[in-house]
Design a protein around this motif. Sequence first.
Motif, short mmCIF file in Angstrom:
data_model
loop_
_atom_site.label_atom_id
_atom_site.label_comp_id
_atom_site.label_asym_id
_atom_site.label_seq_id
_atom_site.Cartn_x
_atom_site.Cartn_y
_atom_site.Cartn_z
N ALA A 21 -0.17 40.76 -4.50
CA ALA A 21 -0.85 42.05 -4.31
C ALA A 21 0.17 43.18 -4.18
O ALA A 21 -0.01 44.28 -4.73
N MET A 22 1.27 42.91 -3.46
CA MET A 22 2.33 43.91 -3.31
C MET A 22 3.01 44.19 -4.65
O MET A 22 3.38 45.33 -4.94
N LEU A 23 3.18 43.15 -5.46
CA LEU A 23 3.78 43.32 -6.78
C LEU A 23 2.92 44.22 -7.65
O LEU A 23 3.43 45.17 -8.27
N ASP A 24 1.63 43.96 -7.70
CA ASP A 24 0.75 44.77 -8.54
C ASP A 24 0.70 46.22 -8.06
O ASP A 24 0.71 47.15 -8.87
N GLU A 25 0.67 46.40 -6.76
CA GLU A 25 0.64 47.74 -6.20
C GLU A 25 1.95 48.47 -6.50
O GLU A 25 1.96 49.65 -6.88
N GLY A 26 3.06 47.77 -6.35
CA GLY A 26 4.35 48.37 -6.63
C GLY A 26 4.50 48.75 -8.09
O GLY A 26 5.04 49.82 -8.42
N LEU A 27 4.04 47.89 -8.99
CA LEU A 27 4.12 48.19 -10.42
C LEU A 27 3.26 49.41 -10.77
O LEU A 27 3.67 50.24 -11.60
N ILE B 16 7.10 40.64 -17.16
CA ILE B 16 6.56 39.94 -16.00
C ILE B 16 6.91 38.46 -16.05
O ILE B 16 6.65 37.77 -17.05
N ALA B 17 7.49 37.96 -14.97
CA ALA B 17 7.79 36.54 -14.86
C ALA B 17 6.63 35.79 -14.23
O ALA B 17 5.94 36.32 -13.34
N GLY B 18 6.38 34.57 -14.70
CA GLY B 18 5.32 33.77 -14.13
C GLY B 18 5.23 32.41 -14.78
O GLY B 18 5.78 32.18 -15.86
N PHE B 19 4.53 31.51 -14.12
CA PHE B 19 4.33 30.17 -14.68
C PHE B 19 3.33 30.25 -15.84
O PHE B 19 2.25 30.85 -15.69
N PRO B 20 3.65 29.68 -16.99
CA PRO B 20 2.80 29.85 -18.16
C PRO B 20 1.42 29.23 -18.03
O PRO B 20 0.49 29.62 -18.73
N GLY B 21 1.23 28.26 -17.14
CA GLY B 21 -0.06 27.61 -17.02
C GLY B 21 -0.99 28.25 -16.00
O GLY B 21 -2.11 27.75 -15.79
N ALA C 72 -0.09 40.53 -19.39
CA ALA C 72 -0.81 41.19 -20.48
C ALA C 72 -0.95 42.70 -20.24
O ALA C 72 -1.14 43.46 -21.19
N ARG C 73 -0.84 43.13 -18.99
CA ARG C 73 -0.96 44.55 -18.67
C ARG C 73 0.36 45.29 -18.84
O ARG C 73 0.40 46.52 -18.71
N HIS C 74 1.43 44.55 -19.12
CA HIS C 74 2.74 45.19 -19.21
C HIS C 74 3.37 44.94 -20.58
O HIS C 74 2.64 44.84 -21.56
N ASP C 75 4.68 44.87 -20.66
CA ASP C 75 5.36 44.93 -21.95
C ASP C 75 6.02 43.63 -22.38
O ASP C 75 6.60 43.57 -23.48
N GLY C 76 5.99 42.62 -21.53
CA GLY C 76 6.63 41.37 -21.89
C GLY C 76 6.37 40.29 -20.86
O GLY C 76 5.86 40.55 -19.77
N PHE C 77 6.73 39.08 -21.23
CA PHE C 77 6.48 37.91 -20.39
C PHE C 77 7.74 37.06 -20.35
O PHE C 77 8.38 36.82 -21.38
N VAL C 78 8.10 36.61 -19.14
CA VAL C 78 9.23 35.70 -18.94
C VAL C 78 8.68 34.42 -18.32
O VAL C 78 8.44 34.37 -17.11
N PRO C 79 8.43 33.39 -19.11
CA PRO C 79 7.86 32.16 -18.55
C PRO C 79 8.85 31.43 -17.64
O PRO C 79 10.04 31.35 -17.94
N GLU D 119 0.76 28.38 -26.28
CA GLU D 119 -0.52 28.53 -25.58
C GLU D 119 -0.52 29.77 -24.70
O GLU D 119 -1.49 30.54 -24.67
N ALA D 120 0.59 30.00 -23.98
CA ALA D 120 0.68 31.17 -23.11
C ALA D 120 0.67 32.46 -23.93
O ALA D 120 0.01 33.44 -23.57
N VAL D 121 1.40 32.46 -25.04
CA VAL D 121 1.44 33.64 -25.90
C VAL D 121 0.06 33.96 -26.45
O VAL D 121 -0.36 35.13 -26.51
N ALA D 122 -0.69 32.94 -26.84
CA ALA D 122 -2.05 33.16 -27.35
C ALA D 122 -2.96 33.72 -26.27
O ALA D 122 -3.77 34.62 -26.52
N THR D 123 -2.82 33.21 -25.05
CA THR D 123 -3.64 33.70 -23.94
C THR D 123 -3.34 35.16 -23.65
O THR D 123 -4.25 35.99 -23.47
N ILE D 124 -2.06 35.50 -23.59
CA ILE D 124 -1.68 36.89 -23.33
C ILE D 124 -2.19 37.80 -24.44
O ILE D 124 -2.70 38.89 -24.19
N GLY D 125 -2.04 37.35 -25.69
CA GLY D 125 -2.51 38.15 -26.81
C GLY D 125 -3.99 38.47 -26.73
O GLY D 125 -4.42 39.58 -27.04
#
Length: 270
Positions: A130-136, A175-180, A189-196, A207-213
């Motif tokens: 929640a703090m991450l989303d608010e900070g972003l 944004i970094a996060g676990f792909p599953g 998906a709300r930002h500019d990139g993903f770091v699995p 699979e993660a790329v398709a979900t984000i897309g």
Amino acid sequence: MTRVRSAIWVPLFDELADPAVVVRLAVEAEEHGWDGFFVWDHVRWREPVAALADPWVTLSAVAAATSDVRIGPMVTALARRRPQVVARQTASLDQLSGGRLVLGAGLGSDRFGGEFSRFGDEVDDRTRAAMLDEGLAILRDAWSGEPVRHRGEHHVVDDVRFLPRPVCGTVPVWIAGFPGRQRPLQRAARHDGFVPVNLGHPEQLAEAVATIGALREDPTTPYDVAVTLAPDADLAGFEAAGMTWWLTDVDPHGTSVADVRAVLRDGPFR
């Protein structure tokens, strides 16, 4: 297909805790054709790591000594940093680098060095999310140059305008996060990139790329997928799965300047 870009990605630990040494490596990386030079962002790490450098000071020196490579902290645990300070740091660093900054952001973890619990920072993952989303959200508003009026559960900004703005009006956020896990993918998906994080195989990435897309508001806009892989990994398989950046994955325990120099002299993925 757009070519995969390559970045040296180093922990600022022990031998690499000297900013002057890291600057020299960044200059060499640029000379050898690398596209990016990213650094870890930590305030503590488990033993045997003893020395750590500050990423923002180090990146400022890198920005002043280079002219082409993309730079940035990869990744910042935004919940342990005050977003108004990060807004100033990112805009200043982006200005200094001529618009080359990328901000990696994520939850972080306490298990590698107690860097939340040992300083009295928030250890609950849901709260930090929640703090991450608010900070972003605050950062996005700050980079707009318009007055920021924010009163949330964790942060307050009372009618403050943040100038100067970043060179291109904003800073790309990966944004970094676990792909599953669904919530990190939604955030990405709300930002500019993903770091699995802890990626196992190309099929998992696809699979993660398709979900984000499918989650992105405008899937036609440019989007980056930065994958951390060892230099001897099957990069082509991950490229086919949607990787747009390769970040060189190194062992944080005992990686030497010579180790990094050997990787960068081998050259980027082509």
